[in-house]
Design a protein around this motif. Structure first.
Motif, PDB file in Angstrom:
ATOM      1  N   GLY A 239     -10.233 -79.700  42.910  1.00 44.51           N
ATOM      2  CA  GLY A 239     -11.558 -79.275  42.471  1.00 44.51           C
ATOM      3  C   GLY A 239     -11.597 -77.896  41.848  1.00 44.51           C
ATOM      4  N   PHE A 240     -10.514 -77.142  41.971  1.00 50.68           N
ATOM      5  CA  PHE A 240     -10.436 -75.784  41.414  1.00 50.68           C
ATOM      6  C   PHE A 240     -11.621 -74.923  41.813  1.00 50.68           C
ATOM      7  N   GLY A 241     -12.197 -75.212  42.963  1.00 49.43           N
ATOM      8  CA  GLY A 241     -13.258 -74.392  43.519  1.00 49.43           C
ATOM      9  C   GLY A 241     -14.649 -74.939  43.305  1.00 49.43           C
ATOM     10  N   TRP A 242     -14.845 -75.715  42.240  1.00 51.18           N
ATOM     11  CA  TRP A 242     -16.204 -76.125  41.907  1.00 51.18           C
ATOM     12  C   TRP A 242     -16.750 -77.167  42.883  1.00 51.18           C
ATOM     13  N   GLN A 243     -16.045 -78.267  43.052  1.00 48.87           N
ATOM     14  CA  GLN A 243     -16.468 -79.239  44.057  1.00 48.87           C
ATOM     15  C   GLN A 243     -16.289 -78.658  45.461  1.00 48.87           C
ATOM     16  N   ASP A 244     -15.270 -77.815  45.617  1.00 50.27           N
ATOM     17  CA  ASP A 244     -14.936 -77.242  46.921  1.00 50.27           C
ATOM     18  C   ASP A 244     -16.028 -76.307  47.438  1.00 50.27           C
ATOM     19  N   ARG A 245     -16.815 -75.717  46.528  1.00 46.11           N
ATOM     20  CA  ARG A 245     -17.854 -74.784  46.960  1.00 46.11           C
ATOM     21  C   ARG A 245     -18.872 -75.487  47.844  1.00 46.11           C
TER      22      ARG A 245
ATOM     23  N   LEU B 220     -21.601 -72.484  66.530  1.00 42.84           N
ATOM     24  CA  LEU B 220     -21.617 -71.138  67.086  1.00 42.84           C
ATOM     25  C   LEU B 220     -23.018 -70.607  67.357  1.00 42.84           C
ATOM     26  N   GLY B 221     -24.007 -71.246  66.784  1.00 40.73           N
ATOM     27  CA  GLY B 221     -25.377 -70.813  67.010  1.00 40.73           C
ATOM     28  C   GLY B 221     -25.943 -70.063  65.821  1.00 40.73           C
ATOM     29  N   PRO B 222     -27.262 -69.968  65.732  1.00 41.82           N
ATOM     30  CA  PRO B 222     -27.922 -69.349  64.577  1.00 41.82           C
ATOM     31  C   PRO B 222     -27.609 -67.869  64.405  1.00 41.82           C
ATOM     32  N   GLY B 223     -27.145 -67.193  65.458  1.00 46.39           N
ATOM     33  CA  GLY B 223     -26.833 -65.766  65.369  1.00 46.39           C
ATOM     34  C   GLY B 223     -25.418 -65.478  64.922  1.00 46.39           C
ATOM     35  N   SER B 224     -24.678 -66.489  64.513  1.00 46.35           N
ATOM     36  CA  SER B 224     -23.290 -66.273  64.096  1.00 46.35           C
ATOM     37  C   SER B 224     -23.230 -65.500  62.790  1.00 46.35           C
ATOM     38  N   GLU B 225     -22.136 -64.789  62.601  1.00 45.72           N
ATOM     39  CA  GLU B 225     -21.894 -64.022  61.377  1.00 45.72           C
ATOM     40  C   GLU B 225     -20.601 -64.527  60.751  1.00 45.72           C
ATOM     41  N   ILE B 226     -20.706 -64.954  59.501  1.00 45.42           N
ATOM     42  CA  ILE B 226     -19.589 -65.636  58.846  1.00 45.42           C
ATOM     43  C   ILE B 226     -19.095 -64.852  57.639  1.00 45.42           C
ATOM     44  N   VAL B 227     -17.773 -64.756  57.540  1.00 45.71           N
ATOM     45  CA  VAL B 227     -17.118 -64.122  56.400  1.00 45.71           C
ATOM     46  C   VAL B 227     -16.307 -65.172  55.656  1.00 45.71           C
ATOM     47  N   TYR B 228     -16.461 -65.233  54.342  1.00 49.03           N
ATOM     48  CA  TYR B 228     -15.597 -66.066  53.498  1.00 49.03           C
ATOM     49  C   TYR B 228     -14.455 -65.200  52.972  1.00 49.03           C
ATOM     50  N   HIS B 229     -13.227 -65.705  53.082  1.00 50.86           N
ATOM     51  CA  HIS B 229     -12.074 -64.977  52.540  1.00 50.86           C
ATOM     52  C   HIS B 229     -11.174 -65.983  51.839  1.00 50.86           C
ATOM     53  N   GLY B 230     -11.064 -65.856  50.522  1.00 49.80           N
ATOM     54  CA  GLY B 230     -10.284 -66.820  49.752  1.00 49.80           C
ATOM     55  C   GLY B 230      -9.206 -66.171  48.913  1.00 49.80           C
ATOM     56  N   LEU B 231      -8.156 -66.939  48.664  1.00 49.65           N
ATOM     57  CA  LEU B 231      -7.028 -66.489  47.852  1.00 49.65           C
ATOM     58  C   LEU B 231      -6.869 -67.403  46.646  1.00 49.65           C
ATOM     59  N   SER B 232      -6.808 -66.832  45.441  1.00 49.29           N
ATOM     60  CA  SER B 232      -6.564 -67.572  44.203  1.00 49.29           C
ATOM     61  C   SER B 232      -7.627 -68.665  44.011  1.00 49.29           C
ATOM     62  N   MET B 233      -7.261 -69.935  44.050  1.00 50.32           N
ATOM     63  CA  MET B 233      -8.258 -70.985  43.943  1.00 50.32           C
ATOM     64  C   MET B 233      -9.280 -70.864  45.061  1.00 50.32           C
ATOM     65  N   GLY B 234      -8.819 -70.452  46.244  1.00 47.15           N
ATOM     66  CA  GLY B 234      -9.732 -70.231  47.359  1.00 47.15           C
ATOM     67  C   GLY B 234     -10.695 -69.097  47.085  1.00 47.15           C
ATOM     68  N   ALA B 235     -10.219 -68.069  46.348  1.00 44.05           N
ATOM     69  CA  ALA B 235     -11.093 -66.960  45.957  1.00 44.05           C
ATOM     70  C   ALA B 235     -12.153 -67.449  44.976  1.00 44.05           C
ATOM     71  N   ALA B 236     -11.736 -68.299  44.028  1.00 46.83           N
ATOM     72  CA  ALA B 236     -12.706 -68.884  43.100  1.00 46.83           C
ATOM     73  C   ALA B 236     -13.715 -69.745  43.859  1.00 46.83           C
ATOM     74  N   THR B 237     -13.248 -70.443  44.889  1.00 50.61           N
ATOM     75  CA  THR B 237     -14.136 -71.285  45.695  1.00 50.61           C
ATOM     76  C   THR B 237     -15.242 -70.466  46.347  1.00 50.61           C
ATOM     77  N   VAL B 238     -14.870 -69.363  47.008  1.00 50.45           N
ATOM     78  CA  VAL B 238     -15.887 -68.573  47.712  1.00 50.45           C
ATOM     79  C   VAL B 238     -16.838 -67.911  46.720  1.00 50.45           C
ATOM     80  N   LEU B 239     -16.332 -67.562  45.531  1.00 51.64           N
ATOM     81  CA  LEU B 239     -17.211 -66.972  44.521  1.00 51.64           C
ATOM     82  C   LEU B 239     -18.139 -68.012  43.915  1.00 51.64           C
ATOM     83  N   MET B 240     -17.628 -69.212  43.709  1.00 50.57           N
ATOM     84  CA  MET B 240     -18.481 -70.273  43.186  1.00 50.57           C
ATOM     85  C   MET B 240     -19.564 -70.647  44.188  1.00 50.57           C
ATOM     86  N   ALA B 241     -19.239 -70.514  45.479  1.00 49.22           N
ATOM     87  CA  ALA B 241     -20.245 -70.760  46.513  1.00 49.22           C
ATOM     88  C   ALA B 241     -21.301 -69.653  46.536  1.00 49.22           C
ATOM     89  N   SER B 242     -20.914 -68.443  46.123  1.00 45.76           N
ATOM     90  CA  SER B 242     -21.807 -67.283  46.241  1.00 45.76           C
ATOM     91  C   SER B 242     -23.102 -67.434  45.453  1.00 45.76           C
TER      92      SER B 242
END
Length: 318
Positions: free
Chosen positions: A144-150, A164-186
């Protein structure tokens, strides 16, 4: 008669060119997007890394760490019916913080243990890693090169937030295609639990990445072959290459983003990361590591990488 003959010759040439265009488009789809071995990357000079980085990737102590952990397997059915596999590692001490790690092209989830070890051991986070569609134990006959993956990432996020519950705090950390994935999700409406995004060695769009690689590896212009490949991709994989744009997505982002790139990256040129940074709507930082090729920054400048990462997370994750 002469005009008719000339027309027939012209029509014949057009048909031949069209056949070549279709064949080339299918060839490049199969080459890069269809699931399977990618021999064209063997001996690719742009993917050569330093001995130090190679040793860490292949023999680093993070590998033994990953093998010792008791990851809990999770499954998700994607919006288009694919069975996806994820791996969750609860923190040593209860916490509402979790990092979701996204791997690169042709990789698999647990390779992100290189980064997961730090989040788990030093920051005390829960760790989640998933095999992207078409990779590892996840279903899918294309990448998916990040697009479908987002969208898969957002669905995984909702699943973890519920866990984890509504108070959870989540960090996305991606590398290369994974980096494109988290940015496409942004650029999507993200769950409120997502507090920060880290993008290491991202590309600005699938089309631009392919155009760069076609010129560099095959000395071919993007048009018309890449546009034909985009049509084939839309038919077979459900997205076009121009749709898959991290650049357009970060222009809508409201979650803080940390960009990381090496100034010696020739596989995904450094200027793509800087272009993304300059177009980001949300608060953003950028770390450029001197002498680092694609994905090498963590190894070659580990102290600086982790100091920058820790400072960024300290600001946006409570």
């Amino acid at each position: 008669m002469k005009h008719k003959k000339a027309w027939m010759i012209t029509a014949g040439i057009i048909v031949v060119l069209l056949v070549i265009e279709i064949a080339a488009s299918i060839f490049f789809y199969d080459l890069a997007i269809k699931r399977g071995p990618k021999d064209f990357l063997n001996d690719n000079e742009d993917l050569e890394v330093s001995d130090k980085a190679m040793d860490e990737f292949l023999q680093g102590d993070w590998i033994a760490w990953v093998n010792k952990q008791n990851f809990k397997e999770m499954t998700l059915t994607s919006r288009d019916g694919l069975k996806l596999k994820g791996y969750y590692l609860p923190a040593k001490k209860p916490t509402n913080k979790v990092v979701m790690l996204e791997h690169g092209y042709l990789g698999h989830a647990k390779q992100m243990g290189l980064y997961g070890k730090y989040y788990y051991e030093k920051l005390g986070y829960n760790v989640f890693m998933a095999d992207a569609r078409g990779h590892g134990e996840s279903g899918g006959e294309y990448y998916g090169f990040g697009w479908q993956d987002r969208l898969d990432l957002i669905d995984w996020t909702n699943l973890l937030a519920k866990k984890l519950g509504p108070g959870s705090e989540i960090v996305y950390h991606g590398l290369s295609m994974g980096a494109a994935t988290v940015l496409m999700a942004s650029g999507e409406k993200l769950p409120k639990q997502v507090r920060a995004i880290v993008a290491d060695s991202p590309y600005n769009s699938v089309y631009d990445l392919f155009a760069y690689q076609m010129k560099r590896m095959y000395h071919l212009p993007a048009f018309p072959i890449l546009d034909g490949t985009s049509i084939v991709t839309k038919i077979r994989a459900g997205y076009s290459l121009k749709e898959g744009s991290a650049l357009h997505q970060v222009e809508k982002a409201d979650v803080p983003i940390l960009y990381i790139t090496g100034n010696a990256d020739t596989f995904v040129p450094t200027n793509m990361t800087h272009d993304l940074y300059e177009h980001t709507n949300s608060p953003a930082r950028i770390l450029t590591v001197n002498g680092a090729n694609h994905g090498e920054s963590f190894v070659l400048a580990k102290k600086k990488y982790l100091a920058t990462l820790s400072s960024f997370l300290h600001e946006y994750v409570q």
